[in-house]
Write an enzyme that holds these catalytic residues in place. Structure first.
Site, mmCIF file in Angstrom:
data_model
loop_
_atom_site.group_PDB
_atom_site.id
_atom_site.type_symbol
_atom_site.label_atom_id
_atom_site.label_comp_id
_atom_site.label_asym_id
_atom_site.label_seq_id
_atom_site.Cartn_x
_atom_site.Cartn_y
_atom_site.Cartn_z
ATOM 1 N N ASP A 326 0.712 -1.342 0.009
ATOM 2 C CA ASP A 326 0.008 0.024 0.208
ATOM 3 C C ASP A 326 0.863 1.190 -0.053
ATOM 4 O O ASP A 326 0.492 2.265 -0.386
ATOM 5 C CB ASP A 326 -1.048 -0.075 1.065
ATOM 6 C CG ASP A 326 -2.121 -1.060 1.160
ATOM 7 O OD1 ASP A 326 -2.293 -1.511 -0.162
ATOM 8 O OD2 ASP A 326 -2.873 -1.023 1.827
ATOM 9 N N TYR A 410 -10.083 -1.488 2.300
ATOM 10 C CA TYR A 410 -9.585 -1.036 3.640
ATOM 11 C C TYR A 410 -9.466 0.209 3.836
ATOM 12 O O TYR A 410 -9.036 1.111 3.084
ATOM 13 C CB TYR A 410 -8.290 -1.918 3.971
ATOM 14 C CG TYR A 410 -8.697 -3.370 4.616
ATOM 15 C CD1 TYR A 410 -9.005 -3.409 5.712
ATOM 16 C CD2 TYR A 410 -8.123 -4.453 3.978
ATOM 17 C CE1 TYR A 410 -9.309 -4.647 6.557
ATOM 18 C CE2 TYR A 410 -8.635 -5.828 4.318
ATOM 19 C CZ TYR A 410 -9.024 -5.707 5.883
ATOM 20 O OH TYR A 410 -9.248 -7.010 6.454
#
Length: 704
Positions: A326, A410
């Site tokens: 990420d 998320y």
């Protein structure tokens, strides 16, 4: 008569911590250093973009993948040799695929370096936002994908969301191509939660430069789950709001206890640090120090979250590649949320904006991206002494610096905590929507069933904190401390003895360590040149949570790409170009970059300028309770002083005032004494309703 004898003052003329600390505390506190390390300003972004255009590095199809401060070597900065600021830009032409890694210096009006990337060996620059809608447009036109959807009875493409995902390592014939591997989800209506309806078994491979579908893998036919997951719609939830929640009001009628200047430098009850923000790492904290009897003592030069990977544990052919970096692939900081008072942050809040570059090289401001406030943490210390009759207690509080991001499904909150007792903590809060799949059936080994036919693959969230230590200066070392049983014998005749062992980690190879909670293993960063009044080196202790590291096989692609996540601790000597534990260019890189490459030299890490890389995180076997939106799960670590101070550093915290420390309060009916009637409006302490105070401090809006 008994005379009370106070302890000696902190340190003295004997070379102890207060008098003889090395590390040039004045250098860490220099205003010019704060200017050099401040987040990019809008005018600097604009000037860099103009420079890149002038030199032909930005054309009509060029996208700015990453833009951030190229920090000067800290050894030069601490020596006062501050140079004009430089900035790093990663660029890609989405028509040709030509990619550059550039360093520009607007103060000198020049390009310092511009390297053309060999994407087959170097890897690719991070994903740019334009790729997301582009991929869906390409896939929607592909006949092979349309045929796969028709086989499942899905013919309305307007309801089919294509989810582009970082491609992992390139396969045969894919070398050098810029790829996205894609899954499909059904979104029944524009307001529907598409994650509830995965079209599992179909994976599409898209080249975003040539704008073509290379392959459509149709390897399994799992029914599309039909049950919705629209937690945001009260009609779907089908329950009235829970009754009985009464307001909790948090007020500070005199305002917060901290100040913050235009460069993001915060002073709070002895702590001082500089807040910055980076498109890749998010929050970056510099020059963290604490006051000790009027003298500022450095603890950390730089602290950030340098990488995170989410490896999925389902090896099925349609999702073997599903491992997301990420930071390195998606630039986590660029997905920062704009926070809302009373929802994301509660209390007397100061906000900072995040100033970033957009994909065209323009200025992109995320309003209220960073939240700064104080929290009461309960009892700091307390004792009622049976001998002298004293009863004393103090309340703790901490400074909280946080931001939230949404990366796909998320959401993550990153919370740095600074406490009155000298402790530093980082807590990561994971929430949002778990990544879903079709569920193959009872007993499937690699996923949970969340709702009828809806699966969620097992996965991990593995973070790497980069901690550039400066415990009373830059000459630091690491000791591994463990508890140890002592065999019964002459030195331990009763068998009740136990002790601790201390082992110095002297080289990079010896400092690649796993946590061991059965031994209470921790790591103490000491300064061998500075001692406390007891003659011991001052230190800060890293307390790991000790949860699982990367669970993938040592011969797997993700093990090679995320080797940093196979150890809880790595220690390296400081090097200005060693910033990211999985390497600079993670996107589609074959692996081996970052920590495994650097530490192959096996350099000394004993009594030198060192960086700690700490892996921590979650191993997630999703529960039905995690659906349709996941309650927060958290992971983190703590750094606590270990002989850094000569005694409890919070003895100067004042006792609570009478208005906040009283014998009243609520009692359940029947417990207030015979005949006493419970009055819900009695003994609530002092209210602040008569005070007006602005909870959104605009003095922090200069940006971070």
């Amino acid at each position: 008569m008994t005379t009370a004898t106070p302890p000696p003052a902190h340190g003295g003329d004997d070379g102890s911590a207060a008098a003889g600390a090395t590390g040039r505390a004045d250098a860490y506190d220099a205003p010019a250093l704060a200017v050099a390390l401040a987040s990019p300003r809008p005018d600097e972004i604009t000037a860099c973009t103009a420079l890149l255009r002038r030199e032909g590095l930005i054309g009509p199809d060029t996208h700015v993948s990453y833009f951030g401060l190229a920090e000067q070597d800290k050894r030069e900065l601490l020596a006062g040799a501050i140079a004009p600021r430089r900035f790093r830009a990663m660029l890609i032409d989405l028509r040709t695929g030509l990619s550059h890694d550039v360093v520009a210096c607007p103060g000198e009006d020049r390009i310092v370096s511009a390297r053309v990337l060999d994407t087959a060996t170097d890897g690719h620059v991070p994903v740019v936002l334009a790729e997301f809608p582009l991929v869906e447009e390409i896939v929607h036109r592909d006949e092979r994908w349309l045929a796969a959807m028709r086989r499942r009875g899905l013919t309305d493409v307007t309801r089919l969301r294509v989810n582009p995902l970082s491609a992992g390592v390139p396969g045969a014939g894919e070398e050098g191509r810029r790829l996205q591997r894609c899954f499909t989800f059904v979104q029944k209506t524009p307001d529907d939660l598409g994650w509830a309806h995965p079209v599992d078994g179909v994976t599409v491979v898209v080249d975003v430069v040539t704008r073509e579908v290379l392959d459509v893998l149709d390897v399994a036919h799992l029914p599309v789950p039909q049950e919705d997951g629209n937690y945001h719609d009260p009609r779907w939830v089908g329950q009235p709001p829970r009754a009985g929640l009464k307001p909790i009001e948090i007020t500070q009628p005199e305002g917060p206890s901290f100040t913050i200047d235009e460069n993001g430098v915060i002073d709070w009850l002895g702590w001082s640090l500089q807040v910055g923000f980076d498109q890749r790492e998010g929050l970056v904290l510099h020059n963290i120090g604490i006051d000790d009897a009027g003298r500022r003592r450095p603890v950390l030069y730089r602290a950030s979250l340098a990488e995170m990977v989410v490896p999925y544990g389902d090896p099925s052919p349609q999702r073997w590649f599903q491992n997301f970096f990420d930071c390195g692939e998606y630039l986590l900081g660029g997905f920062a949320n704009s926070l809302e008072l009373g929802c994301d942050c509660v209390g007397d809040i100061t906000y900072l904006d995040a100033v970033l570059a957009d994909s065209e090289g323009g200025v992109h401001v995320v309003p209220q991206a960073i939240c700064i406030h104080e929290e009461d943490t309960g009892i700091l210390w307390k004792h009622s002494d049976n001998w002298n009759g004293s009863t004393q207690s103090r309340r703790g509080r901490r400074l909280v610096i946080s931001f939230f991001v949404t990366v796909g499904n998320y959401d993550y909150g990153f919370y740095w905590y600074f406490s009155l007792d000298g402790a530093i903590e980082l807590e990561v809060k994971a929430t949002g929507v778990v990544f879903t799949s079709g569920y193959p059936g009872p007993g499937y080994a690699y996923a949970s069933e969340l709702a009828p036919g809806l699966g969620a693959p097992y996965h991990q969230h593995l973070f790497s904190a980069r901690l550039d230590m400066a415990v009373d200066g830059t000459g630091n070392a690491v000791d591994e401390v463990e508890s140890a049983a002592v065999p019964r014998g002459p030195g331990n005749p009763t068998g009740t003895g136990f002790t601790q062992t201390v082992t110095r980690l002297r080289t990079e190879s010896g400092a690649q360590r796993l946590a061991d909670n059965t031994r209470n293993r921790s790591w103490v960063v000491t300064n061998p040149s500075v001692t406390n009044r007891l003659g011991n080196p001052v230190g800060y202790q890293l307390h790991p949570e000790g949860r699982p590291v990367l669970l993938a096989d040592a011969d797997s692609d993700i093990h090679r790409r995320a080797t940093y996540a196979t150890r809880h601790l790595w220690v390296t000597p400081y090097a200005p170009d060693e910033r990211y534990p999985a390497g600079d260019l993670v996107n589609m890189h074959q692996g081996g970059g970052g920590l495994p490459a650097w530490t192959a030299a096996d350099r000394s890490v004993d009594d030198t300028d060192i960086v700690l890389w700490h892996t921590f995180g979650l191993t997630h076997f999703p529960r039905p309770e995690d659906w349709p939106v996941m309650p927060v799960d958290s992971a983190g670590f703590a750094l606590k002083p270990y002989g850094f101070f000569d005694r409890n550093p919070t003895l100067d915290i004042p006792a609570p005032t009478a208005a906040h420390c009283h014998a009243g309060g609520h009692h359940p009916p029947g417990e207030g004494g015979p005949g006493e009637r419970h009055d819900p409006h009695h003994d609530r302490g002092t209210h602040h309703d008569d005070h007006e105070h602005d909870h959104d401090h605009d003095h922090g809006k200069a940006g971070a």
